[in-house]
Design an enzyme around this catalytic site. Structure first.
Site: not given
Ligand code: NAD
Length: 479
Positions: A248, A282, A381
């Site tokens: 993940e 996330c 990100e």
């Protein structure tokens, strides 16, 4: 919890190296505890203890008995919510109300997986005459869990909860930046009666203890949450022994807002989805794609909300706390400096409280508009409280923008048009899609995970139980 020790085989154990690391409070930049600096010897001890438990007292329990132990642990976590929240807030810098929600989620994960433990079953399969064929789901054996610093309790709960429920024995390597709460949970697991070795925690650095875990030949499965770069390294190390890995790895999740959306409902959710945990989530909703006709009015409303956001130490319990460490602060600053250099307009920023400790790792939430879709700010990100807004003209363009990054974790769709909701939900590339809401990972019950650079495999919900088991087919010829 005992300071500067690992939890191995149900006991507190000093690090083989004798070395320690400081736990730093991100709100002040000051050390507040010492952690054991784990190495390959400690990891080997933990894997050995886990194997012993798996082949012994833990492995001998029925699914129902495992569920009862997890239920007892859930109850103890529930009784210690405030203590755990205080530890988590200090260690991660997140505002207390967020840390309390994380502690409650941890209790809920153990409750959910306690109930699920004896509900997982195999099937009987049609085959040739004279045969009975069945499938059984068995634990992998010893599972490794590499946990990041952004949500230590939640990510531990979802991964270890499902792994224990299915009968695995776990070795956990939490992040060096935030692991104090998990050491306290290990103690609670012992009080709950979990057999020695079913749960082991080795603290330390990623390239030392983490790498030793990922490359250990005695591990049967690895669950990793963190950066794409480290995820790739972990996969390569695990591949040496053909160990399966669940990854993940984060995202650049879009929230797509059409002109017919309910802005009153959307506005607080759009803001919370990027400000929660200072954007170090996330599944943060880090891009907002707005239909041209609604662009200016919604930007104005977002700007007004961002302007009211207050930032300060975890204990002040404001909208936003500090980032986890100076490196992360520099990373976020780098993105903002780049935005300024490329003349990407900052529309609004939050406010740092005047009395916030000077050594803390603070960056205020920032709203940027007209972010070019190919810029780093729209593609990568940031892992900070930075929201990139951009307009779109049509549904097709919205979809192209939404799917136009390497990631595919979560997406939000805001529209009153039911057919459009369904069309987009099916075509957007994401492991989770929220329509007229956004869950940043959603509840405990909802399977979670990504595609492409966001990783693979699913955690959370009942689905996670499949990932923590292997399917065995048994064919019986009886004539
Ligand atoms: P990271 O991926 O390096 O760390 C995550 C975990 O992996 C930690 O427990 C760490 O100790 C461990 N680790 C590090 N190197 C390792 C190695 N060589 N072998 C095995 N384990 C190792 O993340 P980070 O450096 O703490 O943060 C960097 C960036 O990662 C952030 O800016 C953010 O973009 C991203 N991140 C994402 C998540 C997420 O939830 N998806 C969480 C944390 C960080």
């Amino acid at each position: 919890m005992e300071e500067a020790k690992h939890f191995i085989g149900g006991e507190w154990q000093s690090p083989a190296s004798g070395e320690t690391l400081a736990a730093i409070d991100p709100s002040s930049g000051q050390p507040f505890a010492q952690l054991a600096r784990g190495n390959a010897t400690d990891i080997n001890d933990a894997v050995t203890a886990a194997r012993k438990a798996f082949e012994g007292s833990w492995g001998a329990l029925s699914a129902t008995e495992r569920g009862r132990l997890l239920f007892a642990l859930s109850g103890l976590v529930g009784q210690h919510t405030e203590e755990l929240a205080q530890l988590e807030a200090r260690d991660t810098g997140k505002p207390l109300k967020q840390a309390r929600a994380d502690a409650a989620a941890l209790a809920r994960y153990f409750e959910f997986y306690a109930g699920a433990a004896d509900k997982l079953h195999g099937e009987t399969l049609p085959y040739q005459a004279g045969y009975t064929v069945l499938t059984v789901r068995e634990p992998h054996g010893v599972t490794g869990h590499i946990v990041p610093w952004n949500y230590p309790m939640q990510i531990f709960g979802r991964s270890v909860g499902a792994a224990l429920a299915t009968g695995n024995a776990c070795v956990v390597k939490p992040a060096e930046d935030a692991c104090v709460s998990l050491l306290r949970v290990a103690e609670l697991a012992r009080v709950a009666g979990l057999p020695a070795g079913a749960l082991n925690i080795v603290t330390g650095l990623g390239h030392e203890a983490g790498a030793a875990l990922a490359s250990h030949p005695g591990i049967d499965h690895i669950s990793f949450t963190g950066s794409p770069q480290t995820g790739k390294l972990v996969t390569q190390m695990a591949a040496e022994h053909h160990v399966p890995v669940t990854l993940e790895l984060g995202g650049k999740s879009p929230q797509i807002v059409f002109a017919d959306a309910d802005f009153d409902a959307a506005l607080p959710v759009l803001v919370a989805a990027i400000v929660q945990n200072a954007g170090q989530t996330c599944s943060a909703g880090s891009r907002v794609l707005i239909e041209r006709g609604a662009y200016e009015p919604l930007i104005d409303r977002l700007a007004a909300s961002f302007g009211k956001l207050r930032v300060g130490p975890a204990s002040a319990d404001l909208d936003c706390g500090p980032l986890i460490n100076e490196k992360q602060r520099q990373r976020v600053r780098g993105f903002l400096d780049e935005a300024a250099a490329s003349r990407i307009a900052t529309v609004a920023s939050g406010r740092l409280e005047a009395d916030a400790p000077s050594g803390g790792f603070y960056e205020v939430p920032t709203l940027l508009r007209d972010v070019p879709p190919q810029s780093r700010l729209a593609q990568e990100e940031v892992f900070g409280p930075v929201l990139a807004a951009m307009p779109f003209e049509s549904e097709e363009e919205a979809l192209a923008l939404a799917n136009g990054t390497l990631y595919g974790l979560v997406a939000g769709i805001w529209t009153r048009d039911g057919a459009r909701q369904m069309r987009l939900a099916r075509r957007v590339r994401a492991g989770q899609v929220f329509v007229n809401n956004y869950g940043a990972g959603g509840g405990v019950e909802l399977p979670f995970g990504g595609t492409r650079h966001s990783g693979h495999g699913r955690e959370k919900g009942f689905e996670a139980l499949y990932g923590f088991t292997v399917l065995k087919t048994i064919a019986i010829r009886h004539g």
